[in-house]
Design a protein around this motif. Structure first.
Motif, PDB file in Angstrom:
ATOM      1  N   LYS A 112     -30.651 -15.995   3.855  1.00 17.70           N
ATOM      2  CA  LYS A 112     -29.374 -16.700   3.822  1.00 17.70           C
ATOM      3  C   LYS A 112     -28.528 -16.262   2.632  1.00 17.70           C
ATOM      4  CE  LYS A 112     -30.450 -19.369   7.361  1.00 17.70           C
ATOM      5  NZ  LYS A 112     -29.761 -19.268   8.661  1.00 17.70           N
TER       6      LYS A 112
ATOM      7  N   ALA B  50     -24.980 -17.644  -0.078  1.00 17.71           N
ATOM      8  CA  ALA B  50     -24.334 -18.834  -0.628  1.00 17.71           C
ATOM      9  C   ALA B  50     -23.325 -19.423   0.350  1.00 17.71           C
ATOM     10  CB  ALA B  50     -23.658 -18.506  -1.958  1.00 17.71           C
TER      11      ALA B  50
ATOM     12  N   ASP C 189     -23.957 -19.810   3.504  1.00 17.94           N
ATOM     13  CA  ASP C 189     -24.797 -20.732   4.267  1.00 17.94           C
ATOM     14  C   ASP C 189     -25.127 -21.972   3.434  1.00 17.94           C
ATOM     15  OD1 ASP C 189     -25.211 -18.922   6.588  1.00 17.94           O
ATOM     16  OD2 ASP C 189     -26.296 -17.704   5.109  1.00 17.94           O
ATOM     17  N   TYR C 190     -25.303 -21.758   2.143  1.00 18.17           N
ATOM     18  CA  TYR C 190     -25.744 -22.828   1.252  1.00 18.17           C
ATOM     19  C   TYR C 190     -24.767 -24.003   1.224  1.00 18.17           C
ATOM     20  CZ  TYR C 190     -28.248 -24.651  -2.845  1.00 18.17           C
ATOM     21  OH  TYR C 190     -28.996 -25.413  -3.708  1.00 18.17           O
TER      22      TYR C 190
ATOM     23  N   ASP D 172     -25.380 -25.718   4.860  1.00 20.44           N
ATOM     24  CA  ASP D 172     -26.723 -26.002   5.373  1.00 20.44           C
ATOM     25  C   ASP D 172     -27.466 -26.911   4.390  1.00 20.44           C
ATOM     26  OD1 ASP D 172     -29.390 -25.957   6.227  1.00 20.44           O
ATOM     27  OD2 ASP D 172     -29.276 -23.875   6.914  1.00 20.44           O
TER      28      ASP D 172
ATOM     29  N   LEU E 271     -31.201 -25.976   3.830  1.00 19.71           N
ATOM     30  CA  LEU E 271     -31.368 -24.835   2.925  1.00 19.71           C
ATOM     31  C   LEU E 271     -31.204 -25.284   1.485  1.00 19.71           C
ATOM     32  CD1 LEU E 271     -31.633 -21.794   2.321  1.00 19.71           C
ATOM     33  CD2 LEU E 271     -29.140 -21.622   2.662  1.00 19.71           C
ATOM     34  N   ARG E 272     -30.214 -26.108   1.240  1.00 22.35           N
ATOM     35  CA  ARG E 272     -29.979 -26.646  -0.105  1.00 22.35           C
ATOM     36  C   ARG E 272     -31.203 -27.428  -0.580  1.00 22.35           C
ATOM     37  NH1 ARG E 272     -25.136 -28.076  -2.971  1.00 22.35           N
ATOM     38  NH2 ARG E 272     -24.019 -27.125  -1.231  1.00 22.35           N
TER      39      ARG E 272
ATOM     40  N   VAL F 234     -34.150 -25.082  -1.511  1.00 22.67           N
ATOM     41  CA  VAL F 234     -33.941 -24.412  -2.794  1.00 22.67           C
ATOM     42  C   VAL F 234     -34.138 -25.396  -3.947  1.00 22.67           C
ATOM     43  CG1 VAL F 234     -32.230 -23.281  -4.266  1.00 22.67           C
ATOM     44  CG2 VAL F 234     -32.447 -22.617  -1.859  1.00 22.67           C
TER      45      VAL F 234
ATOM     46  N   PHE G 288     -28.832 -14.743  -3.958  1.00 24.20           N
ATOM     47  CA  PHE G 288     -29.224 -14.409  -2.596  1.00 24.20           C
ATOM     48  C   PHE G 288     -29.155 -12.899  -2.359  1.00 24.20           C
ATOM     49  CE2 PHE G 288     -27.809 -18.813  -2.501  1.00 24.20           C
ATOM     50  CZ  PHE G 288     -28.862 -19.421  -1.826  1.00 24.20           C
TER      51      PHE G 288
ATOM     52  N   VAL H  21     -25.821 -19.460  -6.474  1.00 25.26           N
ATOM     53  CA  VAL H  21     -25.553 -20.867  -6.742  1.00 25.26           C
ATOM     54  C   VAL H  21     -26.341 -21.255  -7.981  1.00 25.26           C
ATOM     55  CG1 VAL H  21     -27.467 -21.641  -5.271  1.00 25.26           C
ATOM     56  CG2 VAL H  21     -25.566 -23.205  -5.751  1.00 25.26           C
TER      57      VAL H  21
ATOM     58  N   SER I  79     -28.360 -29.071  -7.332  1.00 26.60           N
ATOM     59  CA  SER I  79     -27.303 -28.066  -7.270  1.00 26.60           C
ATOM     60  C   SER I  79     -26.110 -28.497  -8.104  1.00 26.60           C
ATOM     61  CB  SER I  79     -26.850 -27.850  -5.822  1.00 26.60           C
ATOM     62  OG  SER I  79     -27.924 -27.411  -5.014  1.00 26.60           O
TER      63      SER I  79
ATOM     64  N   GLU J 165     -21.229 -22.557  -5.960  1.00 26.31           N
ATOM     65  CA  GLU J 165     -21.453 -21.464  -5.014  1.00 26.31           C
ATOM     66  C   GLU J 165     -20.411 -20.362  -5.237  1.00 26.31           C
ATOM     67  OE1 GLU J 165     -22.958 -25.284  -3.274  1.00 26.31           O
ATOM     68  OE2 GLU J 165     -21.019 -24.648  -4.090  1.00 26.31           O
TER      69      GLU J 165
END
Length: 293
Positions: A134, A136, A138-139, A142, A145-146, A149, A196, A202, A215, A220
């Motif tokens: 993926k 950032a 996508d981050y 999603d 995904l976040r 991570v 990524f 991120v 986060s 991002e």
């Protein structure tokens, strides 16, 4: 021997912090060097008890400021008010001195920062292959995904593989303090820049008192450091290719957020040179400029 703070234990120890906070107001002053500097900083804060500290120099001083009661009426000149103040230098609480000592060690071991930053390739986090592929872009959309991570960055094994042992030990010592006179426990954090595959990234804040990383809001970025908007309100301003950054994905991302897209130039044979977005509220319009290489 490296002492790794058990995250659950640190959280439990911290329960007593609020009840034990001193009444003194803490203020960090990185430019304070001598007694006059610390005294002047305390006076600027006005009446009350103030803890003034320089974390890099490992110096802390406490002052009590009281304004003398004036017998006359009317507006008292500033010079007169300053002259009428009572300024008493006091002895800081021993725990506050110890907090600063430990904070200073974090600062020194962390490269003159209470928030040392580490560049972390996504592969280091041990995520599944799909997550590792993926970006950032996508981050920001999603949430799972976040979450993956953030969970990985809070893992003790991941942390110890990334962070220097001296930094980790000094930060662990600080967050174990049961007092928080200075607020340094709240300032000391590990900053992980998760990168990524495409170079986008991120920033995740790692607090040793918590099980997961968190986060940093709005962190991002593309590989060139340009903002990747998380919502339509952030679609405002100008993005450029910076001599090579691919903005095709950015244009698609902005369109997916609801921006109205207008294209100029050779759209079929060119590359995206720049994107300029304007508008208010949800009514955003982006002009995408294509050019031939």
């Amino acid at each position: 021997m490296l002492r790794i703070v058990c995250l659950g234990l640190v959280a439990a120890v911290g329960l007593g912090v609020t009840a034990q906070r001193a009444e003194a107001v803490p203020v960090r002053c990185d430019t304070c060097r001598d007694d006059g500097d610390f005294r002047a900083e305390a006076i600027k804060l006005g009446p009350g008890t103030h803890l003034v500290y320089n974390v890099g120099a490992n110096v802390i001083q406490q002052y009590y400021i009281k304004s003398s009661t004036s017998g006359g009426g009317g507006q008292e000149p500033r010079a007169a008010r300053a002259a009428s103040q009572v300024v008493l230098k006091q002895t800081p609480p021993p725990a506050a001195v110890e907090e600063l000592r430990r904070g200073n060690r974090v600062y020194v071991e962390g490269g003159m920062s209470l928030r040392p930053t580490y560049v972390v390739p996504v592969d280091v986090l041990g995520l599944n292959p799909d997550a590792r592929s993926k970006t950032a872009y996508d981050y920001v959309r999603d949430q799972n995904l976040r979450a993956m991570v953030e969970s990985a960055t809070g893992n003790v094994n991941v942390i110890t593989n990334i962070v220097d042992a001296n930094v980790l030990t000094s930060m662990s010592d600080l967050v174990q303090m049961t007092t928080n006179y200075t607020g340094l426990r709240d300032q000391a954090r590990l900053m992980f820049r998760v990168v990524f595959k495409d170079g986008s990234y991120v920033t995740v804040i790692v607090n040793l008192e918590h099980q997961n990383g968190e986060s940093e809001v709005g962190s991002e970025r593309t590989a060139a450091g340009q903002l990747i908007p998380a919502d339509i309100q952030q679609v405002q301003g100008t993005w450029t290719d910076y001599g090579g950054e691919n903005l095709g994905r950015m244009a698609d991302h902005m369109a997916s957020l609801g921006a109205s897209m207008k294209y100029t130039g050779p759209t079929t044979s060119g590359f995206v040179k720049g994107i300029t977005c304007s508008g208010s509220a949800n009514g955003k319009t982006c002009v995408v400029e294509y050019m031939i290489r």
